[in-house]
Design a protein around this motif. Structure first.
Motif, PDB file in Angstrom:
ATOM      1  N   VAL A 187       5.843  42.823   5.233  1.00 18.72           N
ATOM      2  CA  VAL A 187       5.936  44.142   4.596  1.00 18.72           C
ATOM      3  C   VAL A 187       4.641  44.916   4.763  1.00 18.72           C
ATOM      4  O   VAL A 187       4.635  46.095   5.174  1.00 18.72           O
ATOM      5  CB  VAL A 187       6.299  43.977   3.097  1.00 18.72           C
ATOM      6  N   THR A 188       3.509  44.287   4.446  1.00 14.42           N
ATOM      7  CA  THR A 188       2.221  44.983   4.557  1.00 14.42           C
ATOM      8  C   THR A 188       1.903  45.346   6.005  1.00 14.42           C
ATOM      9  O   THR A 188       1.398  46.439   6.285  1.00 14.42           O
ATOM     10  CB  THR A 188       1.104  44.105   3.974  1.00 14.42           C
ATOM     11  N   ASN A 189       2.202  44.452   6.934  1.00 10.95           N
ATOM     12  CA  ASN A 189       1.945  44.736   8.338  1.00 10.95           C
ATOM     13  C   ASN A 189       2.806  45.886   8.842  1.00 10.95           C
ATOM     14  O   ASN A 189       2.339  46.757   9.593  1.00 10.95           O
ATOM     15  CB  ASN A 189       2.211  43.479   9.164  1.00 10.95           C
ATOM     16  N   THR A 190       4.090  45.911   8.415  1.00 13.56           N
ATOM     17  CA  THR A 190       4.982  47.002   8.824  1.00 13.56           C
ATOM     18  C   THR A 190       4.513  48.338   8.262  1.00 13.56           C
ATOM     19  O   THR A 190       4.494  49.358   8.974  1.00 13.56           O
ATOM     20  CB  THR A 190       6.412  46.698   8.342  1.00 13.56           C
ATOM     21  N   ILE A 191       4.126  48.353   6.985  1.00 11.00           N
ATOM     22  CA  ILE A 191       3.663  49.601   6.362  1.00 11.00           C
ATOM     23  C   ILE A 191       2.407  50.109   7.056  1.00 11.00           C
ATOM     24  O   ILE A 191       2.259  51.310   7.322  1.00 11.00           O
ATOM     25  CB  ILE A 191       3.420  49.374   4.855  1.00 11.00           C
ATOM     26  N   GLU A 192       1.473  49.207   7.371  1.00 10.86           N
ATOM     27  CA  GLU A 192       0.240  49.629   8.046  1.00 10.86           C
ATOM     28  C   GLU A 192       0.521  50.208   9.429  1.00 10.86           C
ATOM     29  O   GLU A 192      -0.052  51.227   9.819  1.00 10.86           O
ATOM     30  CB  GLU A 192      -0.700  48.435   8.161  1.00 10.86           C
ATOM     31  N   ASN A 193       1.405  49.580  10.186  1.00  9.12           N
ATOM     32  CA  ASN A 193       1.732  50.075  11.529  1.00  9.12           C
ATOM     33  C   ASN A 193       2.458  51.410  11.476  1.00  9.12           C
ATOM     34  O   ASN A 193       2.196  52.299  12.299  1.00  9.12           O
ATOM     35  CB  ASN A 193       2.578  49.035  12.267  1.00  9.12           C
ATOM     36  N   LEU A 194       3.375  51.546  10.516  1.00  6.27           N
ATOM     37  CA  LEU A 194       4.077  52.821  10.390  1.00  6.27           C
ATOM     38  C   LEU A 194       3.124  53.921   9.940  1.00  6.27           C
ATOM     39  O   LEU A 194       3.203  55.070  10.420  1.00  6.27           O
ATOM     40  CB  LEU A 194       5.232  52.683   9.393  1.00  6.27           C
ATOM     41  N   ASP A 195       2.224  53.594   9.020  1.00  4.34           N
ATOM     42  CA  ASP A 195       1.255  54.585   8.550  1.00  4.34           C
ATOM     43  C   ASP A 195       0.328  55.019   9.669  1.00  4.34           C
ATOM     44  O   ASP A 195      -0.056  56.186   9.762  1.00  4.34           O
ATOM     45  CB  ASP A 195       0.459  53.998   7.381  1.00  4.34           C
ATOM     46  N   ALA A 196      -0.038  54.087  10.555  1.00  5.09           N
ATOM     47  CA  ALA A 196      -0.904  54.431  11.689  1.00  5.09           C
ATOM     48  C   ALA A 196      -0.219  55.382  12.655  1.00  5.09           C
ATOM     49  O   ALA A 196      -0.883  56.146  13.369  1.00  5.09           O
ATOM     50  CB  ALA A 196      -1.325  53.156  12.413  1.00  5.09           C
TER      51      ALA A 196
END
Length: 382
Positions: A32-41
């Motif tokens: 979840v955290t990795n997906t959110i960070e990549n989408l935010d980037a």
């Protein structure tokens, strides 16, 4: 002390499960955290704020009132209402048709048994999507235009634009009277169930049952005639107006889903009945019961304990199969989710909502069927 704990089987069992659960939770958190960070980037916003925005897309037909100016959240609820509606109808009619098919498969008449066997074999060995596309093509190409619509019954019309039926509308007082009549009919049915054995022993079973049916039908007829407004379809311009319309998409979906599911349910019912020993049939005949009473009073109550578990799985499959409605264009929840993703790009949130909804529906159906299974199960004396 540590050695003593490691030698304890219960501790090792719980410790292993806790470690596995912790590892699984850590993996989900990392994803979840990795997906959110990549989408935010990439400038893609994650969250459910979009649910409050205006949907701006139509839903062709719905059980709940809907307008394109409503929010995405209400669009989801409307799609969910359609999913639950078609699921309940499909399960109800599939169970009725499946019961008929299952009994026909056991018929001593060779032609009836053969035809039901052909039906089961054909329906089960064709993918559901083929059923839906076949009936949709039939409904949209083989039926006549509205002006040449089939009229099998007064007020009933069938054309390529759907099936039109008479409808009844009620105002506020009419709804109250209808509700009161429904309550009275329900109380009469419950009273009849309680006194049925005594009435039959007195030799008045059939006359009393017939009188109750006539009274209930008369009460419903009087309520409809006095408080309801009957609307019948009428040809106006190029299409029918008034009455109640079942679209071609809905009709094709229901016919395909009911035929496909009833073939499986019929085999479940047949297998459950055949699992009851022949001695139960012979015992019923020995005390003078008819074949119908042996089936309904002796065999089916025992067969239900065998039928319900696989029937639960079939009901769950039926609910999940409603997502194939998008193949014929019926706007159930899956189609609404796809439209919302195209409109907003919030794919993760939308798919998460879809998964949560179907998980909730499946758990609810499982709990109800498990309760019913426990209710009909025989309790062994201790």
């Amino acid at each position: 002390m540590l050695t003593g704990l490691l030698d304890n089987r219960r501790f090792r069992s719980w410790a292993g499960q806790i470690v596995l659960l912790g590892g699984f939770a850590a993996l989900i958190l990392w994803l979840v955290t990795n997906t959110i960070e990549n989408l935010d980037a990439r400038g893609i916003k994650v969250g459910f704020d979009f649910l409050q925005r205006q949907a701006n897309f139509p839903i062709s037909e719905s059980v709940l009132p809907y307008n394109p100016s409503d929010s995405f959240l209400w669009a989801y609820i409307t799609g969910l209402g359609n999913t639950i509606f078609i699921s309940l109808i499909a399960i109800f009619f599939s169970t009725l048709l499946g019961l008929i098919v299952g009994l026909a498969r056991r018929s001593r008449h060779p032609l009836t048994a053969y035809l039901s066997g052909v039906f089961v074999t054909t329906a089960r060995n064709m993918p559901l999507i083929v059923h839906l596309l076949f009936w949709y093509a039939l409904a949209t190409t083989m039926l006549p235009a509205p002006r040449q619509a089939y009229n099998p019954l007064p007020g009933v019309y069938l054309s390529l634009r759907g099936l039109y039926l008479p409808s009844v509308g009620f105002n506020g007082s009419g709804l109250a009277i209808l509700l009161a009549t429904t309550v009275v009919c329900l109380l009469a049915y419950l009273l009849w169930n309680r006194l049925r054995d005594r009435v039959y022993r007195a030799g008045l079973g059939r006359p009393v049952a017939a009188a109750l049916i006539v009274l209930i039908l008369s009460a419903v007829y009087i309520v409809v005639r006095t408080t309801g407004e009957v609307s019948t379809p009428e040809m106006r311009g190029f299409n029918f107006a008034g009455g109640f319309r079942l679209s071609s998409e809905f009709t094709a979906l229901m016919v395909g889903l009911v035929i496909y599911t009833s073939a499986f349910i019929g085999e479940i019912i047949r297998g459950g009945i055949d699992a009851i020993s022949a001695g139960q049939w012979e015992a019923g005949r020995a005390v003078g019961l008819s074949e119908r009473h042996v089936l309904t009073k002796i065999v089916m109550p025992q067969a239900l304990r065998i039928i319900i578990p696989p029937m639960t799985s079939q009901y769950l499959s039926t609910i999940k199969n409603t997502t194939l409605a998008l193949a014929v264009g019926y706007p159930e929840l899956g189609l609404v989710v796809g439209t919302v993703i195209n409109q907003t790009g919030q794919a993760l949130e939308s798919i998460g909502i879809l998964l949560a909804v179907f998980l909730t529906l499946s758990i609810a159906v499982s709990l109800f069927m498990n309760w019913y299974n426990a209710h009909v199960a025989l309790v062994e004396a201790r």
